[in-house]
Design a protein around this motif. Sequence first.
Motif, PDB file in Angstrom:
ATOM      1  N   ARG A  70      -8.654   3.383  -0.931  1.00 17.77           N
ATOM      2  CA  ARG A  70      -9.750   3.294   0.312  1.00 17.77           C
ATOM      3  C   ARG A  70     -10.064   1.938   0.629  1.00 17.77           C
ATOM      4  O   ARG A  70     -10.306   1.655   1.784  1.00 17.77           O
ATOM      5  CB  ARG A  70     -10.834   4.221   0.065  1.00 17.77           C
ATOM      6  CG  ARG A  70     -10.408   5.815  -0.181  1.00 17.77           C
ATOM      7  CD  ARG A  70     -11.824   6.505  -0.153  1.00 17.77           C
ATOM      8  NE  ARG A  70     -12.856   6.107  -1.138  1.00 17.77           N
ATOM      9  CZ  ARG A  70     -14.215   5.704  -0.904  1.00 17.77           C
ATOM     10  NH1 ARG A  70     -14.438   5.901   0.287  1.00 17.77           N
ATOM     11  NH2 ARG A  70     -14.639   5.468  -2.051  1.00 17.77           N
ATOM     12  N   PHE A  71     -10.569   1.113  -0.355  1.00 13.06           N
ATOM     13  CA  PHE A  71     -11.019  -0.175  -0.251  1.00 13.06           C
ATOM     14  C   PHE A  71      -9.874  -1.184  -0.337  1.00 13.06           C
ATOM     15  O   PHE A  71      -8.916  -1.130  -1.536  1.00 13.06           O
ATOM     16  CB  PHE A  71     -12.072  -0.709  -1.102  1.00 13.06           C
ATOM     17  CG  PHE A  71     -13.422   0.268  -0.853  1.00 13.06           C
ATOM     18  CD1 PHE A  71     -13.337   1.393   0.226  1.00 13.06           C
ATOM     19  CD2 PHE A  71     -14.717  -0.297  -1.376  1.00 13.06           C
ATOM     20  CE1 PHE A  71     -14.563   2.107   0.518  1.00 13.06           C
ATOM     21  CE2 PHE A  71     -15.689   0.712  -1.117  1.00 13.06           C
ATOM     22  CZ  PHE A  71     -15.758   1.547  -0.293  1.00 13.06           C
ATOM     23  N   ILE A  72      -9.881  -2.354   0.283  1.00 13.71           N
ATOM     24  CA  ILE A  72      -8.997  -3.435   0.014  1.00 13.71           C
ATOM     25  C   ILE A  72      -9.698  -4.654  -0.019  1.00 13.71           C
ATOM     26  O   ILE A  72     -10.552  -5.025   0.929  1.00 13.71           O
ATOM     27  CB  ILE A  72      -7.885  -3.640   1.119  1.00 13.71           C
ATOM     28  CG1 ILE A  72      -7.256  -2.360   1.372  1.00 13.71           C
ATOM     29  CG2 ILE A  72      -6.979  -4.746   0.869  1.00 13.71           C
ATOM     30  CD1 ILE A  72      -6.368  -2.147   2.415  1.00 13.71           C
ATOM     31  N   VAL A  73      -9.669  -5.552  -1.273  1.00 12.19           N
ATOM     32  CA  VAL A  73      -9.971  -6.755  -1.146  1.00 12.19           C
ATOM     33  C   VAL A  73      -9.240  -7.794  -0.973  1.00 12.19           C
ATOM     34  O   VAL A  73      -8.081  -7.744  -1.232  1.00 12.19           O
ATOM     35  CB  VAL A  73     -10.648  -7.041  -2.573  1.00 12.19           C
ATOM     36  CG1 VAL A  73      -9.805  -7.074  -3.621  1.00 12.19           C
ATOM     37  CG2 VAL A  73     -11.642  -8.450  -2.495  1.00 12.19           C
ATOM     38  N   ASP A  74      -9.493  -9.045  -0.109  1.00 15.04           N
ATOM     39  CA  ASP A  74      -8.723 -10.089   0.253  1.00 15.04           C
ATOM     40  C   ASP A  74      -9.484 -11.383   0.333  1.00 15.04           C
ATOM     41  O   ASP A  74     -10.652 -11.443   0.307  1.00 15.04           O
ATOM     42  CB  ASP A  74      -7.977  -9.694   1.268  1.00 15.04           C
ATOM     43  CG  ASP A  74      -6.781 -10.576   1.697  1.00 15.04           C
ATOM     44  OD1 ASP A  74      -6.333 -10.759   2.659  1.00 15.04           O
ATOM     45  OD2 ASP A  74      -6.440 -11.157   0.684  1.00 15.04           O
ATOM     46  N   ARG A  75      -8.840 -12.425  -0.029  1.00 14.12           N
ATOM     47  CA  ARG A  75      -9.383 -13.522   0.478  1.00 14.12           C
ATOM     48  C   ARG A  75      -8.470 -14.669   0.965  1.00 14.12           C
ATOM     49  O   ARG A  75      -7.349 -14.646   0.848  1.00 14.12           O
ATOM     50  CB  ARG A  75      -9.801 -14.220  -1.215  1.00 14.12           C
ATOM     51  CG  ARG A  75      -8.731 -14.837  -2.048  1.00 14.12           C
ATOM     52  CD  ARG A  75      -9.021 -15.054  -3.378  1.00 14.12           C
ATOM     53  NE  ARG A  75      -9.898 -16.238  -3.773  1.00 14.12           N
ATOM     54  CZ  ARG A  75     -10.344 -16.518  -4.801  1.00 14.12           C
ATOM     55  NH1 ARG A  75     -10.439 -15.858  -5.714  1.00 14.12           N
ATOM     56  NH2 ARG A  75     -11.272 -17.604  -4.816  1.00 14.12           N
TER      57      ARG A  75
END
Length: 122
Positions: A70-75
């Motif tokens: 459900r969640f996506i982390v990105d930088r």
Amino acid sequence: QVQLVESGGGLVQPGGSLRLSCVASGLIFELYRMSWYRQTPGKERELVARITTAGDTISTIRYAESVKGRFIVDRDNSKNTVWLQMNMLTPEDTAVYYCHAQDPIVRSQEYWGQGTQVTVSS
């Protein structure tokens, strides 16, 4: 002086989406392991997602079981920014979300943002 400034929180209906942002300053962003934590009243702060640096010793991206899929982390190291895209939100996701930066070598060197409130309610 290191600063982590979160934004993007708010009120959203169940099933909706939000995108949190954290802009860092005062540190060499690309060297830091970046994480999102959340906390609700009476509970300990819990890790939601983590994205590491190219030279880190642990896996690149990690999610809490409750947010996987459900969640996506990105930088983006060129923008000193880390994001948390939150989809299919449920009331159980309601919390204050905190941005966290940690030197993967000198782990005592860590910093927290001020937090941003996410409320999932109909």
